[in-house]
Design a protein around this motif. Structure first.
Motif, short mmCIF file in Angstrom:
data_model
loop_
_atom_site.label_atom_id
_atom_site.label_comp_id
_atom_site.label_asym_id
_atom_site.label_seq_id
_atom_site.Cartn_x
_atom_site.Cartn_y
_atom_site.Cartn_z
N ILE A 78 5.17 14.99 11.28
CA ILE A 78 3.73 14.34 11.43
C ILE A 78 4.74 13.55 12.75
O ILE A 78 4.87 13.36 13.06
N ARG A 79 2.98 13.34 12.64
CA ARG A 79 2.81 12.53 14.39
C ARG A 79 1.63 10.90 14.18
O ARG A 79 0.96 11.75 13.67
N ASP A 80 2.22 10.35 14.56
CA ASP A 80 1.23 8.96 14.87
C ASP A 80 -0.01 9.52 15.48
O ASP A 80 0.22 10.06 16.11
N SER A 81 -1.01 8.71 15.63
CA SER A 81 -2.39 9.11 15.59
C SER A 81 -3.34 7.88 15.80
O SER A 81 -2.65 6.00 15.63
N ARG A 82 -4.42 7.48 16.50
CA ARG A 82 -4.67 6.82 17.06
C ARG A 82 -5.63 5.78 14.96
O ARG A 82 -5.75 4.37 15.59
N GLU A 83 -6.65 6.25 14.56
CA GLU A 83 -6.27 6.23 13.42
C GLU A 83 -5.25 5.63 12.65
O GLU A 83 -5.23 4.63 11.40
N LEU A 84 -4.43 6.16 12.60
CA LEU A 84 -3.11 5.94 11.08
C LEU A 84 -1.79 5.78 12.23
O LEU A 84 -1.82 6.47 12.90
N GLU A 85 -0.98 4.19 11.71
CA GLU A 85 0.18 4.04 13.09
C GLU A 85 1.14 4.29 11.34
O GLU A 85 1.00 4.40 10.28
N ASP A 86 1.90 4.23 12.40
CA ASP A 86 4.06 4.03 11.25
C ASP A 86 3.66 4.80 9.93
O ASP A 86 3.47 4.36 8.88
N LEU A 87 3.68 6.45 11.01
CA LEU A 87 3.37 7.33 9.31
C LEU A 87 4.11 7.35 9.05
O LEU A 87 5.51 7.91 9.57
N ARG A 88 4.93 7.31 8.02
CA ARG A 88 6.04 7.64 6.39
C ARG A 88 6.11 8.47 5.52
O ARG A 88 4.63 8.21 4.63
N TRP A 89 6.67 8.56 5.36
CA TRP A 89 7.18 9.37 3.33
C TRP A 89 8.05 8.02 2.93
O TRP A 89 8.92 7.50 2.97
N ILE A 90 6.60 7.94 1.78
CA ILE A 90 7.67 6.88 1.06
C ILE A 90 7.65 7.83 -0.46
O ILE A 90 6.49 8.48 -0.93
N ASP A 91 8.88 7.27 -1.12
CA ASP A 91 9.05 7.13 -2.27
C ASP A 91 8.07 6.87 -4.15
O ASP A 91 7.35 5.94 -3.55
N VAL A 92 6.74 8.42 -4.09
CA VAL A 92 5.85 8.34 -4.78
C VAL A 92 6.44 6.73 -6.20
O VAL A 92 5.70 6.79 -6.95
N ASP A 93 7.61 6.78 -6.33
CA ASP A 93 7.67 6.17 -7.49
C ASP A 93 8.57 4.39 -6.52
O ASP A 93 8.37 3.82 -7.40
N ASP A 94 8.19 4.33 -5.68
CA ASP A 94 8.98 2.40 -4.62
C ASP A 94 8.11 2.88 -4.22
O ASP A 94 8.26 3.64 -3.06
N VAL A 95 7.03 2.37 -4.36
CA VAL A 95 6.23 2.19 -3.05
C VAL A 95 5.94 0.06 -1.89
O VAL A 95 5.15 0.22 -1.52
N SER A 96 6.64 -0.15 -2.51
CA SER A 96 6.86 -1.99 -1.76
C SER A 96 7.13 -1.84 -0.43
O SER A 96 7.00 -2.93 -0.57
N ALA A 97 7.81 -0.83 0.13
CA ALA A 97 8.28 -0.68 1.35
C ALA A 97 6.84 -0.66 2.07
O ALA A 97 6.63 -1.44 2.99
N VAL A 98 5.19 -0.84 1.65
CA VAL A 98 3.98 -0.72 2.65
C VAL A 98 3.00 -1.93 1.84
O VAL A 98 3.83 -2.14 0.64
N ARG A 99 1.76 -2.16 2.77
CA ARG A 99 0.81 -3.28 1.77
C ARG A 99 0.34 -1.69 1.25
O ARG A 99 -0.56 -1.44 2.56
N LEU A 100 -0.38 -1.70 0.45
CA LEU A 100 -1.59 -0.68 0.00
C LEU A 100 -2.58 -1.73 -1.14
O LEU A 100 -2.25 -2.12 -1.23
#
Length: 218
Positions: free
Chosen positions: A154-176
């Motif tokens: 995976i590579r960041d783009s102008r549309e999406l920054e900070d691409l990352r894999w998050i645990d489906v059961d724990d999404v607390s690390a990001v603002r959704l």
């Protein structure tokens, strides 16, 4: 001011099940965006007119196509519904540099021939009235191993920054966005019910009716 009509859009929940817990790919929308700025979302975007003309290697699963059709009172053409799925794959490439399909594509607008065969149809949501931009978004799921995707590519783009894999059961690390949290809840329930995510299962459809938030099944 009259609320704009929702535009067709598509998004992919790219799933990595190579570890103990299933992970999903998200990226942060730039704060300059009018729609959902500075929030982490799945790769995706609106259906473009050219998506109808994209060549593809593998077609959408018949059960997925039937579920897509079920959401329209007036018949939607197969070309339009397929273009929605193609938009999801195209946007995944544009926003995360992930190509789902064959790189032996010849003279085509994309550097690969999209393969739609492993897309699961997971949810549909229409942006409520009152927003400056509204979308009728169809959410698909795709396992990296079935699609031949390396999670490290995976590579960041102008549309999406900070691409990352998050645990489906724990999404607390990001603002959704709220709707993303809801759809992730549905995804968790589906994975617990059958981790293979069978094709053709009922699809939740979220929208506003007379000022109330509604959840239907397609």
């Amino acid at each position: 001011m009259r609320s704009p009509r929702p535009r067709d859009a598509a998004s992919i929940m790219l799933l990595d099940r190579s570890q103990a817990h299933v992970r999903v790919l998200v990226g942060r929308r730039n704060k300059a965006h009018v729609f959902m700025p500075d929030l982490h979302v799945f790769p995706g975007g609106r259906r473009d007119p050219g998506d109808h003309r994209l060549a593809f290697r593998g077609d959408i699963h018949p059960a997925v196509l039937e579920r897509l059709k079920a959401g329209y009172k007036h018949s939607a053409s197969e070309s339009r519904l397929r273009a929605i799925a193609l938009a999801a794959v195209r946007e995944l490439h544009e926003e995360a540099s992930i190509a789902v399909g064959s790189t032996d594509c010849g003279n085509t607008p994309l550097p690969f021939l999209p393969d739609l065969t492993n897309l699961r149809y997971m949810a549909r949501a229409i942006t409520p009235p009152g927003h400056p931009r509204r979308f009728d978004t169809h959410f698909f799921a795709l396992f990296t191993d079935e699609a031949g995707v390396n999670p490290d590519d995976i590579r960041d783009s102008r549309e999406l920054e900070d691409l990352r894999w998050i645990d489906v059961d724990d999404v607390s690390a990001v603002r959704l966005p709220d709707i993303t949290k809801i759809i992730l809840g549905d995804l968790r329930a589906n994975l617990q019910s059958d981790a293979s995510l069978p094709f053709g299962r009922p699809v939740p459809f979220y929208y506003m009716r007379h000022g109330r938030f509604v959840r239907d099944l397609l």
